[in-house]
Design an enzyme around this catalytic site. Structure first.
Site, PDB file in Angstrom:
ATOM      1  N   ASP A  95      12.915  -1.648 -13.130  1.00 29.83           N
ATOM      2  CA  ASP A  95      13.052  -0.185 -13.026  1.00 29.83           C
ATOM      3  C   ASP A  95      14.379   0.160 -12.359  1.00 29.83           C
ATOM      4  OD1 ASP A  95      12.337   2.455 -13.376  1.00 29.83           O
ATOM      5  OD2 ASP A  95      11.162   2.563 -11.530  1.00 29.83           O
ATOM      6  N   GLY A 133      12.468  12.476   0.440  1.00 31.68           N
ATOM      7  CA  GLY A 133      12.329  12.167  -0.980  1.00 31.68           C
ATOM      8  C   GLY A 133      10.872  12.064  -1.343  1.00 31.68           C
ATOM      9  N   SER A 134      10.653  11.945  -2.632  1.00 29.61           N
ATOM     10  CA  SER A 134       9.284  11.711  -3.071  1.00 29.61           C
ATOM     11  C   SER A 134       9.317  10.970  -4.384  1.00 29.61           C
ATOM     12  CB  SER A 134       8.523  13.026  -3.213  1.00 29.61           C
ATOM     13  OG  SER A 134       9.140  13.820  -4.185  1.00 29.61           O
ATOM     14  N   GLY A 135       8.321  10.171  -4.603  1.00 26.95           N
ATOM     15  CA  GLY A 135       8.183   9.454  -5.865  1.00 26.95           C
ATOM     16  C   GLY A 135       6.882   9.874  -6.502  1.00 26.95           C
ATOM     17  N   SER A 136       6.528   9.200  -7.569  1.00 24.85           N
ATOM     18  CA  SER A 136       5.316   9.594  -8.282  1.00 24.85           C
ATOM     19  C   SER A 136       4.092   9.502  -7.374  1.00 24.85           C
ATOM     20  CB  SER A 136       5.106   8.691  -9.482  1.00 24.85           C
ATOM     21  OG  SER A 136       6.271   8.644 -10.251  1.00 24.85           O
ATOM     22  N   PHE A 137       4.082   8.520  -6.518  1.00 19.87           N
ATOM     23  CA  PHE A 137       2.885   8.313  -5.692  1.00 19.87           C
ATOM     24  C   PHE A 137       3.214   8.252  -4.209  1.00 19.87           C
ATOM     25  CE2 PHE A 137       1.928   6.797  -9.888  1.00 19.87           C
ATOM     26  CZ  PHE A 137       0.701   7.393 -10.128  1.00 19.87           C
ATOM     27  N   SER A 138       4.383   8.707  -3.872  1.00 21.80           N
ATOM     28  CA  SER A 138       4.770   8.552  -2.467  1.00 21.80           C
ATOM     29  C   SER A 138       5.564   9.750  -1.985  1.00 21.80           C
ATOM     30  CB  SER A 138       5.632   7.295  -2.327  1.00 21.80           C
ATOM     31  OG  SER A 138       6.766   7.432  -3.157  1.00 21.80           O
ATOM     32  N   LYS A 158       7.908   5.425   3.888  1.00 27.97           N
ATOM     33  CA  LYS A 158       7.367   5.734   2.559  1.00 27.97           C
ATOM     34  C   LYS A 158       5.859   5.774   2.690  1.00 27.97           C
ATOM     35  CE  LYS A 158       7.634   3.961  -2.166  1.00 27.97           C
ATOM     36  NZ  LYS A 158       8.495   3.248  -3.106  1.00 27.97           N
TER      37      LYS A 158
HETATM   38  N1  LIG Z   1      14.928   3.948   2.730  1.00 31.55           N
HETATM   39  C1  LIG Z   1      15.283   5.148   2.275  1.00 31.55           C
HETATM   40  N2  LIG Z   1      16.295   5.818   2.854  1.00 31.55           N
HETATM   41  C2  LIG Z   1      16.662   7.037   2.377  1.00 31.55           C
HETATM   42  N3  LIG Z   1      16.097   7.650   1.323  1.00 31.55           N
HETATM   43  C3  LIG Z   1      15.077   7.006   0.709  1.00 31.55           C
HETATM   44  C4  LIG Z   1      14.614   5.738   1.147  1.00 31.55           C
HETATM   45  N4  LIG Z   1      13.610   5.348   0.340  1.00 31.55           N
HETATM   46  C5  LIG Z   1      13.452   6.323  -0.559  1.00 31.55           C
HETATM   47  N5  LIG Z   1      14.332   7.323  -0.352  1.00 31.55           N
HETATM   48  C6  LIG Z   1      14.459   8.569  -1.128  1.00 31.55           C
HETATM   49  O1  LIG Z   1      13.190   8.928  -1.599  1.00 31.55           O
HETATM   50  C7  LIG Z   1      13.181   8.954  -3.031  1.00 31.55           C
HETATM   51  C8  LIG Z   1      11.823   8.511  -3.515  1.00 31.55           C
HETATM   52  O2  LIG Z   1      11.644   7.150  -3.220  1.00 31.55           O
HETATM   53  P1  LIG Z   1      10.371   6.358  -3.685  1.00 31.55           P
HETATM   54  O3  LIG Z   1      10.708   4.935  -3.632  1.00 31.55           O
HETATM   55  O4  LIG Z   1       9.164   6.805  -2.999  1.00 31.55           O
HETATM   56  O5  LIG Z   1      10.098   6.937  -5.087  1.00 31.55           O
HETATM   57  P2  LIG Z   1      10.636   6.417  -6.457  1.00 31.55           P
HETATM   58  O6  LIG Z   1      10.281   5.023  -6.519  1.00 31.55           O
HETATM   59  O7  LIG Z   1      12.070   6.794  -6.611  1.00 31.55           O
HETATM   60  O8  LIG Z   1       9.779   7.244  -7.450  1.00 31.55           O
HETATM   61  P3  LIG Z   1       8.922   6.594  -8.586  1.00 31.55           P
HETATM   62  O9  LIG Z   1       7.937   5.710  -7.912  1.00 31.55           O
HETATM   63  O10 LIG Z   1       8.314   7.798  -9.200  1.00 31.55           O
HETATM   64  O11 LIG Z   1       9.912   5.878  -9.456  1.00 31.55           O
HETATM   65  C9  LIG Z   1      14.335   8.046  -3.449  1.00 31.55           C
HETATM   66  O12 LIG Z   1      14.815   8.366  -4.740  1.00 31.55           O
HETATM   67  C10 LIG Z   1      15.340   8.314  -2.346  1.00 31.55           C
HETATM   68  O13 LIG Z   1      16.085   9.484  -2.644  1.00 31.55           O
END
Ligand SMILES: Nc1ncnc2c1ncn2[C@@H]1O[C@H](COP(=O)(O)OP(=O)(O)OP(=O)(O)O)[C@@H](O)[C@H]1O
Length: 724
Positions: free
Chosen positions: A136, A21-26, A43
């Site tokens: 959020d 997965g990926s988020g805005s900063f991760s 992460k």
């Molecule tokens: N512990 C985990 N186990 C499995 N998948 C995960 C886990 N943590 C994150 N993910 C996957 O990675 C994605 C991105 O997670 P992350 O917390 O980095 O970003 P986000 O917070 O969803 O994005 P933003 O910060 O932009 O809101 C999640 O939506 C999920 O699909």
């Protein structure tokens, strides 16, 4: 760093495998402990990219995760810091996030929704006891331990979360608009009840498959919320129980004062079920063992919040506030965190053992992630992603009605491809009738013995009404954006958005789509999403098949002496006369029948690629994800990443990302509906309108980014049909 360089590397004691997965900063990676093989999610956050506020958000996440130990809150195992990066080692959730679940399953049974809601309520109870407000809550931030409907749900992503003083009000604009409480959108003061609005939105989406309120912009969304006097449920949800509807209605009250309180929510009849109380009770001991009491010192002062942390809704760093003196920023991060985690894990073990021994059965077992995984992801299907009528950000996720296509079936279909000559294809004009199939007359270069491929091979070239694409392809300035959309009737706009009637222009457009989507296939593959990569690869096959059909129709028309449309012999040179450019882009000077061998070659290469991809799919009996939905979601994700880059000042990368996103959406708008797919892909006029708006927005942002980058960016705006 490239994906391949990242895979296989060690982070602390963990061997990193694939991106999950990926988020805005991760970026989130799957990894295993090198000794015990424990699976974790890592992460990874590049700290250099974080401004002060975002850094505080990260500290907040770490701080919160450290002090809470509960089955319904994601667990933080470790923190590993290397120069420029922080890695949060989290428990791994095999089931992905709830948005994926909804995407694959569509609306869920009320019982399933109740089960997830009970767990969400339990997790929220814990946050509440720790004076925390999440801010959020959205399906992407609710992780599932397993993929089945009895999965344990875990609240994650505490980047936006803040401690809340009793009856305190937080003033920061945070969250995702579709799930965001109206008081936050209106920049009014808000409190913990804002989370309950998000809960209501999630429940509504679970049981109906759609979000309750929509809008093309945040303002429109807010207007729609404000003007709705009563919550409506779609007709197909009329069987929902009174309790379920009642809870949705009471959580989605615009006025937070009238909205349910937390206590009322926890005690609502819809949730009033032994499971909730049991889970809450079972978790109580574990929680009290290692949750730090919420004291003045560990509460973040509300004045610390400012609007510049509200990405992605505010792009400019407004520099508001001095960021105060958050206790988080003073925390000696790694040492303190590690010590706390070690201590917490020891205590957790003791508590869990204690409960196990005392109760005779482990209270934690109901949360065990070792529950059998339902291998059959019953929502996967190659199916028509009918755009969600109400939700501008997602396609409708109704459960597929037809039989599901599984990977193994698809493989059989690919193997069944053989090249045979057929009778010449009927030559159609570029009239409206050209959109209809004319079975029996086509030259079937490619045939298959099964159902789906005849439909693929039965393609009559979908020659559209205009060659407006020709004017736009590659001409960023002349193409402009879809500003004109409001000036023309949507019917006319729809006509203009049909694929080009000019054969070579159409083939070039298809070729371009194939190459943009191929990039996506590669990205999905590198990210370990083989199944998604494979399903999108099938779209590439359909694209090349379409191009081939055009060539063969044109060849047939030449044989029959029917005047060709778009090119004539005298105007063109064959491939033999003129060397094909290295870029592989077909020249306007070619005729379709001349490039046919190249297209056949491309098609066969892509068949081979599809077969190779299929080898990476672990379980052949898995059902196929919805390729068009994946493309749509990927476009949105690229757009968001563009926003991040723009915010971070990298205008050039932002422009590239916006461009890619827009190209994918243009594919969905212009080419995808005419591809021969099973089931067919279609868009309503509302869907088209929304896609147009997104493309317009992306083009506009791309324009800004390009001018910020000093006009050096070489990216193209996509072939967006428009009227001047
Ligand atoms: N512990 C985990 N186990 C499995 N998948 C995960 C886990 N943590 C994150 N993910 C996957 O990675 C994605 C991105 O997670 P992350 O917390 O980095 O970003 P986000 O917070 O969803 O994005 P933003 O910060 O932009 O809101 C999640 O939506 C999920 O699909």
């Amino acid at each position: 760093m490239s994906q391949s360089a990242v895979r296989g590397r060690m982070v602390g004691d963990y061997l990193v495998s694939r991106q999950i997965g990926s988020g805005s900063f991760s970026v989130v990676w799957h990894a295993r402990h090198r000794v015990h093989g424990t699976e974790v999610a890592i992460k990874e956050i590049a700290t250099g990219r974080l401004n002060k506020k975002l850094h505080e958000s990260l500290m907040s996440e770490i701080f919160i995760l450290q002090r809470i130990n509960h089955p319904n809150i994601i667990r933080l195992h470790d923190i590993i810091e290397v120069p420029g990066k922080i890695h949060l080692v989290l428990e791994y959730c095999r089931g992905g996030d709830l948005s994926m679940y909804i995407q694959y399953h569509g609306r869920v049974l009320e019982e399933t929704a109740k089960y997830f809601m009970q767990q969400l309520a339990t997790g929220l109870q814990v946050l509440r006891e720790n004076n925390l407000i999440h801010r959020d809550l959205k399906p992407q931030n609710l992780l599932l331990a397993t993929r089945d409907e009895r999965s344990v749900l875990k609240i994650a992503d505490f980047g936006f979360a803040r401690s809340l003083q009793p009856r305190g009000l937080a003033e920061t604009l945070c969250g995702s608009p579709l799930y965001m409480a109206p008081e936050i959108m209106q920049l009014q003061k808000y409190d913990a009840k804002a989370d309950l609005w998000s809960v209501g939105t999630i429940l509504y989406q679970l049981v109906t498959g759609k979000t309750p309120f929509t809008g093309n912009t945040q303002i429109q969304l807010l207007q729609n919320i404000i003007k709705s006097n009563e919550l409506h449920f779609p007709p197909e949800s009329r069987d929902l129980s009174f309790n379920c509807k009642d809870l949705c209605q009471k959580l989605l009250r615009r006025n937070p004062v009238e909205r349910l309180t937390f206590e009322e929510f926890f005690n609502h009849s819809f949730l009033h079920h032994r499971g909730l109380n049991d889970s809450a009770r079972n978790s109580q001991s574990a929680r009290s063992a290692d949750c730090y009491p919420a004291t003045e010192s560990n509460l973040v002062k509300m004045e610390d919040s400012s609007h510049d942390e509200c990405f992605p809704f505010i792009l400019e760093d407004e520099g508001i506030g001095s960021c105060g003196s958050s206790s988080l920023t003073k925390m000696p991060l790694v040492e303190t965190s590690k010590r706390l985690i070690r201590e917490r894990d020891v205590v957790r073990k003791e508590v869990e053992d204690n409960i196990y021994n005392k109760m005779g059965h482990p209270s934690i077992s109901r949360y065990s992630s070792s529950a059998p995984v339902n291998k059959s992801l019953s929502g996967f299907d190659i199916r028509k992603p009918v755009a969600n009528r109400d939700d501008p950000l997602s396609f409708d996720c109704q459960p597929p009605s037809g039989p599901h296509l599984r990977v193994e079936d698809t493989l059989e279909l690919i193997k069944d491809y053989v090249i045979v000559s057929g009778p010449p294809m009927d030559v159609s004009s570029h009239s409206e009738s050209a959109f209809k199939l004319s079975h029996g007359k086509q030259q079937n270069l490619l045939k298959t013995s099964t159902d789906i491929m005849p439909r693929l091979s039965a393609a009559e070239p979908s020659i559209g009404a205009t060659d407006i694409n020709a004017r736009c392809i590659g001409s960023l300035e002349s193409c402009g954006s879809a500003h004109g959309t409001s000036l023309v009737s949507s019917d006319l706009q729809d006509v203009l958005e049909r694929p080009s009637a000019h054969c070579m222009t159409r083939i070039k457009s298809l070729q371009h789509c194939a190459s943009v989507i191929k990039e996506l296939v590669n990205e999905k593959f590198t990210a370990g999403r083989q199944l998604e990569a494979f399903s999108i690869q099938l779209v590439i096959l359909a694209i090349w098949k379409q191009a081939l059909d055009i060539c063969h129709t044109r060849a047939a028309s030449s044989m029959e002496g029917i005047p060709s449309h778009g090119t004539s012999r005298s105007e063109t040179r064959s491939c033999e006369d003129q060397e094909c450019p290295n870029s592989g882009v077909f020249s306007d000077n070619f005729r379709p029948e001349d490039v046919s061998p190249q297209i056949e070659g491309e098609f066969l290469r892509e068949v081979e690629n599809a077969e190779n991809l299929a080898k990476f799919i672990e379980h052949e009996c898995m059902e196929m994800p919805d390729a068009m939905e994946t493309i749509f979601q990927s476009a949105l994700a690229l757009g968001r990443r563009g926003g991040v880059e723009e915010l971070m000042g990298d205008a050039e990368t932002a422009a590239v990302l916006y461009s890619k996103a827009a190209h994918l959406l243009v594919f969905l708008l212009v080419e995808a509906p005419s591809l021969i797919l099973n089931p067919p892909f279609s868009l309503t006029s509302t869907d088209r309108y929304r896609l147009r708006n997104y493309i317009e927005l992306l083009n506009r942002r791309q324009g800004y980014s390009r001018s910020d980058a000093g006009g050096t960016s070489q990216v193209q705006r996509p072939a967006m049909p428009h009227l001047k």
